[in-house]
Design a protein around this motif. Sequence first.
Motif, PDB file in Angstrom:
ATOM      1  N   LEU A 372       0.801  -1.230   0.000  1.00 37.98           N
ATOM      2  CA  LEU A 372       0.000   0.000   0.000  1.00 37.98           C
ATOM      3  C   LEU A 372       0.830   1.273   0.000  1.00 37.98           C
ATOM      4  N   ARG A 376      -2.175   4.748   2.293  1.00 35.79           N
ATOM      5  CA  ARG A 376      -3.244   4.140   3.089  1.00 35.79           C
ATOM      6  C   ARG A 376      -2.669   3.132   4.077  1.00 35.79           C
ATOM      7  N   LEU A 391     -13.230   2.752   7.698  1.00 32.70           N
ATOM      8  CA  LEU A 391     -13.001   3.276   6.347  1.00 32.70           C
ATOM      9  C   LEU A 391     -13.619   4.663   6.188  1.00 32.70           C
ATOM     10  N   ASP A 395     -11.604   8.272   5.620  1.00 33.73           N
ATOM     11  CA  ASP A 395     -11.869   9.122   4.452  1.00 33.73           C
ATOM     12  C   ASP A 395     -12.282  10.531   4.876  1.00 33.73           C
ATOM     13  N   PRO A 400      -6.658   7.812   5.332  1.00 29.45           N
ATOM     14  CA  PRO A 400      -7.377   6.663   4.779  1.00 29.45           C
ATOM     15  C   PRO A 400      -6.707   5.318   5.061  1.00 29.45           C
ATOM     16  N   CYS A 401      -7.529   4.285   5.016  1.00 27.12           N
ATOM     17  CA  CYS A 401      -7.041   2.916   5.118  1.00 27.12           C
ATOM     18  C   CYS A 401      -7.676   2.081   4.003  1.00 27.12           C
ATOM     19  N   TRP A 402      -7.255   0.836   3.885  1.00 28.38           N
ATOM     20  CA  TRP A 402      -7.751  -0.031   2.814  1.00 28.38           C
ATOM     21  C   TRP A 402      -7.947  -1.427   3.385  1.00 28.38           C
ATOM     22  N   ARG A 403      -9.135  -1.994   3.182  1.00 27.18           N
ATOM     23  CA  ARG A 403      -9.426  -3.301   3.761  1.00 27.18           C
ATOM     24  C   ARG A 403      -8.787  -4.417   2.944  1.00 27.18           C
TER      25      ARG A 403
END
Length: 501
Positions: A372, A376, A391, A395, A400-403
């Motif tokens: 990533l 993120r 999430l 945002d 931000p993060c990402w699953r």
Amino acid sequence: MDFRLKTLTAREAASTEADALILLWPDAWDGSDAAQADPLTLWARQALVDGDLQPEPGQWLAAHRLPEVRPRRVVLVRCGDGSPRRVRQAVTTAFGALKAGAPVRSLVLQLGELSSLAVCAAAQAVAEASYRYTTTLSQPQPRALSAVTVGVARQEAVQSAFDEAVAIVRGQELAKEWANRPANHATPADLADAALALQSRSIEVDVLGPKEVAKLGMGAFLAVAQGSEQPLRFIILRYRGAPKAVAPVVLIGKGITFDTGGISLKPPADMDEMKFDMSGAASVLGTFEALAQLRPALNVVGLIPACENMPGGRSVKPGDVVRSLSGQTIEILNTDAEGRLILCDALTYAQRFAPRAMIDVATLTGACVIALGHVRSGLFATDDGLAQALLDAGDAVADPCWRLPLDDDYGEALKSSFADVANVGGRAAGLVTAAKFLQRFVGQTPWAHLDIAGTAFKSGKDKGATGRPVPLLVRYLLDEAARIQVDTPRAPRRGRRAVTA
């Protein structure tokens, strides 16, 4: 830094006493609807007409001693559609232009009609741009900027968002302070003292040492700590903003104050960056700092297992088998996969609070950086609602993060012939197998894991901690407090009889 929010027109901003003024100009406003032509707006409009300020976001124009404008220096900057992302970029660019001159001690940040999320982004951006680490410098140059007046069209419309932004800034700066400190200035005991300094009417802190941790049976945590002369600390923070009957959210921060890799020694290049391996712990401290400012109506527990991972005569060795607090045995194939060992005992301990959710935060795997990058954070979760809430929170605050997946098949890599589980599963999908290891210790409680290895700090010429994911965690907790208020039935008012049909 002192942040103040005020209702200001462009004319009022121009007459405010300050060293400098930053005027953000979104695409949607040409200044023609200003009630009266003020010197600041006239100058900005003429610059646009003359083509001296190009329309692209981030373009800027500086002036010195404008007639009828009290701030000595003015920077006009385009912020595109006025979104939080564009506003953050614009403020960072404008403040960079101001750095070229004399120190700016007081600043007016004129935002006009921009949204509440944009106001948050602007406050965070000016704090980030002006931040300086000074603790271990012999001749420190502290942050020059001490007062920021944020001008908006209607103060009452954005006050709540502004208060949140200021609390996040304070939390991030506490997190950055401790993550930036060298390991000899941020030992497990020092980290415990930082937690104790947060004690207040709403925050309680307990600190356990090696004997208490051994008595509990935290064999995985003890194994990591045993190679260091610095004694471990297990830090427990409690924020009480709701009745005791309301189940808490538990935040767990990885607190490896320095990670050599242990017997599985890391290569020397960039090993100094392993002082940042307690960034998860620092983010929990920063989040509690923000909670003390905002006082949301929920309960939060913070758990920080803090120790060093060092090579030595007493260090745990590859192939050793240890017993965790859960009773599960672990074969330690790689002593550099130590974060998951201290977290697994903390996750087991967390279940005694019967939490509504558990979230652990850790600079856990280099594989997450490969997957990533530095944009993120990695997110794993056993509960879809918890995952979506994190999430959405990330945002909303530009954190931000990402699953990523938690398929059971990934756990096959962790099988061991000599223990219940191995602590590593090979290079393939390393960030996923690390999360699968932790999942074994969460039981039925909704759980999320944030891998912040790529987002907690920067390398290179801008080396330093970012304070992430404090914004994400604070926003999530505020949203969770609102959900609790909706889900909790109101008690009947006293003094009224129930009416039956």
